[in-house]
Scaffold this motif. Structure first.
Motif: not given
Length: 698
Positions: A625-652
């Motif tokens: 979904x991340x097709x450029x520097x200005x792309x929002x990619x809400x699903x990927x962004x949400x997963x990163x947010x969930x991991x950070x909120x739960x104190x988990x490491x996140x790897x793409x």
């Protein structure tokens, strides 16, 4: 002096009565004296022993009580004749054979000498008796033989009967009373009462058999009888008729209770034809029915065959035990049976494999409809031992004569279609086509070659570096399985891992991969970096998995703190309680846990917060979904947010270009891997890569 000596030593004469009494007491022979009226006036001790009575109690009794009933009339005549001729017809020395009756009713043969005399002017009869020489032991043996015969008759449930045709009187042995459930104290019934005991439906059969026997035919009939309490028993009767003056006189025979034997035979037949767990027809019954229906199948009356396999059933057995698995099979069998028509046959072949025979079809649509009903019934949750279990089914369909009429080929066709349903994602049905047969054959060949590759060293591992998003230092690596076939070349994991899962090889493959990865990475200079190893669903749920991991780490000497095991969401959520327990055990060893391909399955904050995991891995599909520097990619962004909120490491995973890496850096993702950073490589190349790029701080 002589006279004095004679007087001193001369015996004193005994009183006649005293001497006679003494002689009577010491005699071995029985002595009985009776008056003219037949009343006993004297009996010695030997008489008491012979007749089984108290001698004193015999006095005053009628002499006829000592005679068997059937001889009393003739005995009375003989006594009168004996008295008339003054006893001249019998002398004391003349012994005769007579019968004596003991107090218990036993008849004893005796030898008797009888005399007639007058005592004080009164006529008396004097009898001296002893048991007939040589017959006492014979009588004992006869009684013992009768006892053994009665016991044998009881064990064989065999009774003896005799019927007086003229009077209708029946004689029954003790065993017949037991068979018919009647009280012997009431006596044997008449013939008409016997007929009333015969089951009403069998009564005409018995009457015809009796009538034929009266004409000289053998009497042999099996029928049911009804006991007074209503219990039905099965018996066999056999008999013969004797004739007098050309007419039936008496009938003798036996009755044998067959009930227990018939029940045992029925149980044996049931066990031979039915599955003892589910009660469905078993493999033997299925094969017979398949051959019978396949032989008569036609274009107008096709035979449908469904092969039904429960998806992921082994996981229930492995995690919850075979007792729970058996209860689940019983419940599934009931649901499958409820889906079929009256003429159809649902069977269990073994394990979690069921079949359904559908005779008389006009085409494939009816078979597909029934298959769909089966699938829908299996989708509903099962309540087993207080748990709510979810399983689905995969169904293969084949038709005769469309796909052949050979029973073995039809079963193979249905199996091929069933495996195609599993490959299509399970919980669906597939109709057999020739192309499926080729695919199954290829899968079997692939499984055999994979087994050889595992044995002969044909498998290897490549390692894809995992880098810190900020700074680019090497954080660790992921071990990826590779198979280079000597003739075909590289075979992708997506082709052979499912085959390893199906055939059960995944356990050996997984153990080899973990051992090899720990050995190769652990040997790298500077110490082992963080090593990520994928775990298959079947491997994770297999009994003793945690112990096997611990044993491999100990044998190789690899630090548990440097190992990260990656599992997909589906593996964990299939049985979250059992999975949580295993994950806790792994973390207790120091091993880290990552949820792989997060977001592609059942992502839920509620379950994620309950699981003992250390990190999330964003699936490569979200990175697309991340097709450029200005792309929002809400699903990927949400997963990163969930991991950070739960104190988990996140790897793409699957980072293919710089814009994706910039997106990850902008949103705070910790680690990344993908072709933009590095392709997977053999162990020596990864060691060199590690040396060039430097390690992240542990």
């Amino acid at each position: 002096m002589e006279e004095e000596r004679t007087g001193v030593n001369a015996p004193v004469p005994a009183e006649p009565a005293t001497l006679a009494g003494h002689l009577l007491r010491i005699m071995d022979e029985a002595v009985v004296c009776a008056d003219a009226d037949g009343r006993v006036v004297l009996a010695n001790e030997a008489a008491g022993r012979l007749f089984g009575r108290d001698p004193a109690g015999m006095v005053g009794r009628d002499l006829s009580e000592l005679i068997p009933p059937e001889y009393r009339q003739s005995h009375g005549r003989w006594m009168r004749e004996f008295a008339r001729d003054g006893g001249r017809s019998r002398l004391m020395a003349a012994r005769s054979q007579v019968k004596a009756a003991r107090a218990d009713g036993t008849v004893v043969p005796v030898e008797a000498s009888i005399a007639h005399a007058a005592v004080d002017g009164r006529p008396m009869f004097l009898a001296v008796l002893r048991e007939a020489s040589g017959q006492t032991e014979a009588i004992r043996r006869l009684r013992e033989s009768e006892r053994r015969l009665a016991e044998a008759a009881r064990l064989a449930s065999l009774g003896f009967w005799e019927w007086d045709v003229a009077t209708g009187v029946l004689y029954w042995s003790e065993e017949i009373f037991r068979i018919f459930g009647r009280d012997p104290g009431n006596g044997a019934p008449g013939y008409e009462e016997f007929l009333e005991s015969v089951h009403p439906e069998d009564r005409p059969l018995v009457e015809r058999a009796v009538a034929a026997a009266m004409e000289g035919e053998p009497y042999l009939v099996e029928h049911r009888l009804v006991r007074p309490g209503g219990e039905v028993r099965h018996v066999r009767e056999h008999g013969v008729v004797t004739f007098a003056a050309g007419r039936p006189a008496r009938m003798f025979g036996t009755v044998q209770d067959l009930t227990d034997r018939l029940r045992a035979e029925q149980e044996i037949r049931r066990l031979a034809l039915l599955d003892d767990l589910t009660g469905l027809p078993n493999r033997n019954t299925f094969r017979e029915a398949l051959a019978r229906h396949a032989a008569t199948a036609s274009a107008d009356a096709r035979l449908g065959l469904l092969c039904v396999d429960l998806d992921q059933f082994k996981l229930v057995n492995d995690n919850l035990g075979h007792g729970t698995g058996d209860l689940l099979l019983v419940a599934a069998a009931q649901r499958i049976r409820a889906c079929v028509r009256g003429a159809d046959l649902a069977c269990r072949l073994g394990g979690d494999e069921f079949t359904v025979l559908l005779p008389g079809l006009d085409g494939p649509d009816t078979a597909a409809d029934i298959a769909e009903r089966v699938l829908q019934s299996l989708r509903k949750p099962f309540q087993v031992n207080g748990r709510e279990l979810f399983v689905t089914g995969s169904v293969g369909i084949t038709l005769a004569p469309d796909h052949g009429t050979d029973p073995e080929q039809l079963q193979a066709n249905a199996d091929s279609a069933m495996y195609a349903a599993k490959e299509a994602g399970r919980d669906c049905a597939r109709l057999f086509t020739p192309a499926l047969a080729a695919a199954v054959s290829g899968r079997a060949t692939l499984a055999e070659q994979l087994r050889l590759a595992l044995r002969d060293g044909g498998l290897s591992l490549h390692y894809q570096p995992i880098l810190a998003v900020d700074g680019g230092a090497v954080v660790g690596c992921e071990a990826l399985l590779r198979w280079r076939h000597p003739r075909v070349g590289d075979i992708p994991p997506a082709s052979f891992i499912p085959v390893a899962e199906e055939t059960g090889l995944i356990g050996e493959v997984g153990a080899w991969a973990l051992r090899t990865a720990c050995a190769e990475v652990g040997a790298m200079a500077g110490g082992a970096p963080m090593l990520a190893v994928n775990v298959s669903p079947r491997e994770f749920r297999s009994p003793g998995y945690v112990d096997r991991v611990a044993r491999i780490l100990a044998e190789v000497g690899f630090p548990a703190s440097r190992l990260c095991l990656e599992l997909t969401e589906g593996v964990v959520l299939r049985d979250i309680d059992a999975a949580r327990e295993s994950l806790r055990s792994l973390r207790a060893l120091g091993i880290r846990i990552a949820l792989d391909d997060f977001g592609t399955g059942y992502s839920s904050l509620s379950y994620l917060a309950r699981l003992p995991v250390d990190s999330l891995k964003i699936d490569r599909s979200f990175m697309r979904e991340v097709t450029g520097e200005d792309c929002d990619a809400p699903l990927a962004r949400s997963i990163i947010g969930i991991g950070l909120a739960l104190g988990l490491g996140v790897t793409a995973e699957g980072v293919e270009d710089g814009s994706q890496l910039a997106f990850l850096r902008r949103h705070g993702c910790h680690q990344a891997q993908g072709y933009h950073l590095s392709r997977p490589m053999p162990a020596p190349d990864f060691a060199a890569f590690l040396a060039r790029h430097g390690r992240a701080a542990a």
